[in-house]
Motif scaffolding. Sequence first.
Motif, PDB file in Angstrom:
ATOM      1  N   ALA A   1       6.576  -4.362  -4.943  1.00  0.00           N
ATOM      2  CA  ALA A   1       5.806  -3.868  -4.316  1.00  0.00           C
ATOM      3  C   ALA A   1       6.386  -2.093  -5.753  1.00  0.00           C
ATOM      4  O   ALA A   1       5.694  -1.647  -6.682  1.00  0.00           O
ATOM      5  CB  ALA A   1       5.137  -3.250  -3.914  1.00  0.00           C
ATOM      6  N   CYS A   2       7.788  -1.889  -4.900  1.00  0.00           N
ATOM      7  CA  CYS A   2       8.369  -0.804  -6.064  1.00  0.00           C
ATOM      8  C   CYS A   2       8.790  -1.057  -7.881  1.00  0.00           C
ATOM      9  O   CYS A   2       8.536  -0.425  -8.382  1.00  0.00           O
ATOM     10  CB  CYS A   2       9.193  -0.262  -5.525  1.00  0.00           C
ATOM     11  SG  CYS A   2      10.163   1.312  -5.675  1.00  0.00           S
ATOM     12  N   PHE A   3       9.000  -2.476  -7.450  1.00  0.00           N
ATOM     13  CA  PHE A   3       8.695  -2.756  -9.351  1.00  0.00           C
ATOM     14  C   PHE A   3       8.278  -3.446  -9.893  1.00  0.00           C
ATOM     15  O   PHE A   3       8.277  -2.739 -11.644  1.00  0.00           O
ATOM     16  CB  PHE A   3      10.110  -3.953  -8.886  1.00  0.00           C
ATOM     17  CG  PHE A   3      10.612  -4.392 -10.851  1.00  0.00           C
ATOM     18  CD1 PHE A   3      11.669  -4.217 -11.416  1.00  0.00           C
ATOM     19  CD2 PHE A   3       9.700  -5.809 -10.902  1.00  0.00           C
ATOM     20  CE1 PHE A   3      11.757  -4.622 -12.808  1.00  0.00           C
ATOM     21  CE2 PHE A   3       9.692  -6.054 -12.357  1.00  0.00           C
ATOM     22  CZ  PHE A   3      10.905  -5.004 -12.907  1.00  0.00           C
TER      23      PHE A   3
ATOM     24  N   LEU B   1       0.739  -1.118  -0.608  1.00  0.00           N
ATOM     25  CA  LEU B   1       0.135  -0.128  -0.040  1.00  0.00           C
ATOM     26  C   LEU B   1       0.315   1.229  -0.131  1.00  0.00           C
ATOM     27  O   LEU B   1       0.805   2.319  -0.784  1.00  0.00           O
ATOM     28  CB  LEU B   1      -0.948   0.088   0.864  1.00  0.00           C
ATOM     29  CG  LEU B   1      -2.068  -1.159   1.118  1.00  0.00           C
ATOM     30  CD1 LEU B   1      -3.186  -0.841   2.348  1.00  0.00           C
ATOM     31  CD2 LEU B   1      -3.541  -0.632  -0.168  1.00  0.00           C
ATOM     32  N   GLN B   2       1.846   1.133   0.732  1.00  0.00           N
ATOM     33  CA  GLN B   2       3.214   2.517   0.380  1.00  0.00           C
ATOM     34  C   GLN B   2       3.567   2.801  -0.415  1.00  0.00           C
ATOM     35  O   GLN B   2       3.853   3.871  -0.800  1.00  0.00           O
ATOM     36  CB  GLN B   2       4.062   2.347   1.192  1.00  0.00           C
ATOM     37  CG  GLN B   2       4.908   3.527   2.170  1.00  0.00           C
ATOM     38  CD  GLN B   2       6.063   3.819   1.841  1.00  0.00           C
ATOM     39  OE1 GLN B   2       6.993   2.819   0.675  1.00  0.00           O
ATOM     40  NE2 GLN B   2       7.265   4.304   2.406  1.00  0.00           N
TER      41      GLN B   2
ATOM     42  N   LEU C   1       2.748   8.442   5.406  1.00  0.00           N
ATOM     43  CA  LEU C   1       2.741   7.496   5.488  1.00  0.00           C
ATOM     44  C   LEU C   1       4.358   6.904   4.796  1.00  0.00           C
ATOM     45  O   LEU C   1       4.681   6.150   4.727  1.00  0.00           O
ATOM     46  CB  LEU C   1       2.362   6.811   3.719  1.00  0.00           C
ATOM     47  CG  LEU C   1       1.280   6.535   3.243  1.00  0.00           C
ATOM     48  CD1 LEU C   1       0.236   7.500   4.342  1.00  0.00           C
ATOM     49  CD2 LEU C   1       1.036   5.931   2.562  1.00  0.00           C
ATOM     50  N   ALA C   2       5.528   8.004   4.506  1.00  0.00           N
ATOM     51  CA  ALA C   2       6.692   7.484   4.176  1.00  0.00           C
ATOM     52  C   ALA C   2       7.032   6.795   5.320  1.00  0.00           C
ATOM     53  O   ALA C   2       8.262   5.861   5.650  1.00  0.00           O
ATOM     54  CB  ALA C   2       7.106   8.183   3.628  1.00  0.00           C
TER      55      ALA C   2
ATOM     56  N   VAL D   1      -8.421   2.195   0.271  1.00  0.00           N
ATOM     57  CA  VAL D   1      -8.190   0.792   0.214  1.00  0.00           C
ATOM     58  C   VAL D   1      -7.223   1.343   1.728  1.00  0.00           C
ATOM     59  O   VAL D   1      -7.668   0.328   2.333  1.00  0.00           O
ATOM     60  CB  VAL D   1      -7.790  -0.058  -1.253  1.00  0.00           C
ATOM     61  CG1 VAL D   1      -6.934  -1.267  -0.227  1.00  0.00           C
ATOM     62  CG2 VAL D   1      -8.514  -0.271  -1.586  1.00  0.00           C
ATOM     63  N   CYS D   2      -5.958   1.834   0.975  1.00  0.00           N
ATOM     64  CA  CYS D   2      -5.186   1.803   2.355  1.00  0.00           C
ATOM     65  C   CYS D   2      -5.408   2.910   3.884  1.00  0.00           C
ATOM     66  O   CYS D   2      -5.223   2.126   4.591  1.00  0.00           O
ATOM     67  CB  CYS D   2      -3.795   2.683   1.676  1.00  0.00           C
ATOM     68  SG  CYS D   2      -2.820   3.416   2.792  1.00  0.00           S
TER      69      CYS D   2
END
Length: 464
Positions: free
Chosen positions: A409-411, A278-279, A378-379, A439-440
């Motif tokens: 997730a980042c990829f 989610l982040q 969030l960070a 959703v987050c």
Amino acid sequence: MSKSNQLNFKYILTISMISALGGLLFGYDWVVIGGAKPFYERFFEITEIPALQGWAMGSALIGCIVGAAIAGKVTERFGRKRPLGLAALLFVISAAGTGAFNDFNIFIVFRILGGLGIGLASTISPMYIAEVSPSIYRGRLVSLNQLAIVIGILSAQIFNYFIADAVPEGMTDMEIMNSWNGQTGWRWMFWAELVPATLFFVLIFVIPESPRWLSKNKRWDDSLKVLNNIGGRDYANEIQNEIKATLQKGSEEVVKVKELFNSKNKKLIFIGIVLAFLQQWCGINVVFNYAEEVFTSAGYGVSDALFNIILTGVVNLVFTVIAMQMIDRWGRKKLWLLGSVGLGLSYLFIGLFYFFELKGFTLVMLVVTAIAIYALTLAPVFWVLASEIFPNKIRGAAMSLTVTALWIACFLLTYSFPILNDALGPFGTFWLYGGICVVCFLFVKFKIPETKNKTLEELEEMFD
């Protein structure tokens, strides 16, 4: 004298800041390629080969995933300190090699090595800081890692802007390739990382090993010594007794995979992995990875886009500093919920601007607002939560699994953005990210308890 007055905050801050240098290098190495992109693509003649353009941008993520995946095993066996030293060495090698060669494949190899360093540092730095921090300061101190990431990002953006000569409008690819930027400037963008990377490697020898890892490996005297340096004898005895109590629930030193997914731990692993996805899938990292394209599409040239990127870095830094003051006061949950709402609304308006083909300064301000919200909420909250929710016995392996999920997730985010952008248009893509923010919000609202002002051992009992 109160327990907080006995704490040696200067010592705690010093060792936390040294560990957080891993975050600074993570941020620099992660973002520097965005500024070098217009120039190395011409140098390697890949401007018309999208697959190789994506591989150049995304190859470091392969290293990130591998580094995060092995971090659990490495930290369980060797502690936190020595693997941080390995990450520092990888940053040095990557910074030196990425700009040194004229072969694209060798360039990729050194980018992957840098990714390995990022994967290790992104897992271990926040975990180390959490394990040496008293509960009253833990949120702020773990947020130091996020602050360092942001400083690294801003440093890369500033170096990219000042190293690159101005690029006049209308320059052809061939003219850019034959310019100083295209032959040499982009190399110095990578080489500038050598200074902080070398400093990090040297300073690693100064910090102690994590007292939680020492205790887990029955090095009680060494653990007590570190805790005594942090908070004095009474604090050391109290915390070590709490650590012993939690470790008595499982005497094995080696964490087995099945232990991560037993009935008690699998819920926490699930929470960590979902938070990681989610982040990332809130979409903000797209702005950093494709900042030049975002600002160019808003009507700016290459040089102006690089300057606007610096603006995003300054805002990112300012709001991260504010977050450090708020995270132990407001708590983790409230900040995450506010961030989900703020980002969702920002993406709604960014999508509207793209939908109606509105460009220029206002669109830039909307992007900057989204970055400010992310930096405030969030960070930093993700890294604090990820370092807090896992029991002492499995923390290294569980953090490794969570951060591996983050990089996967980042990829997927980085790889899918051009595809989504082509299929849905920029407005549809940002609206999709806005939906993910909903959703987050719901997940954290109903699944995550507040964790502020509790020791790691108290949190372990609470999650039990």
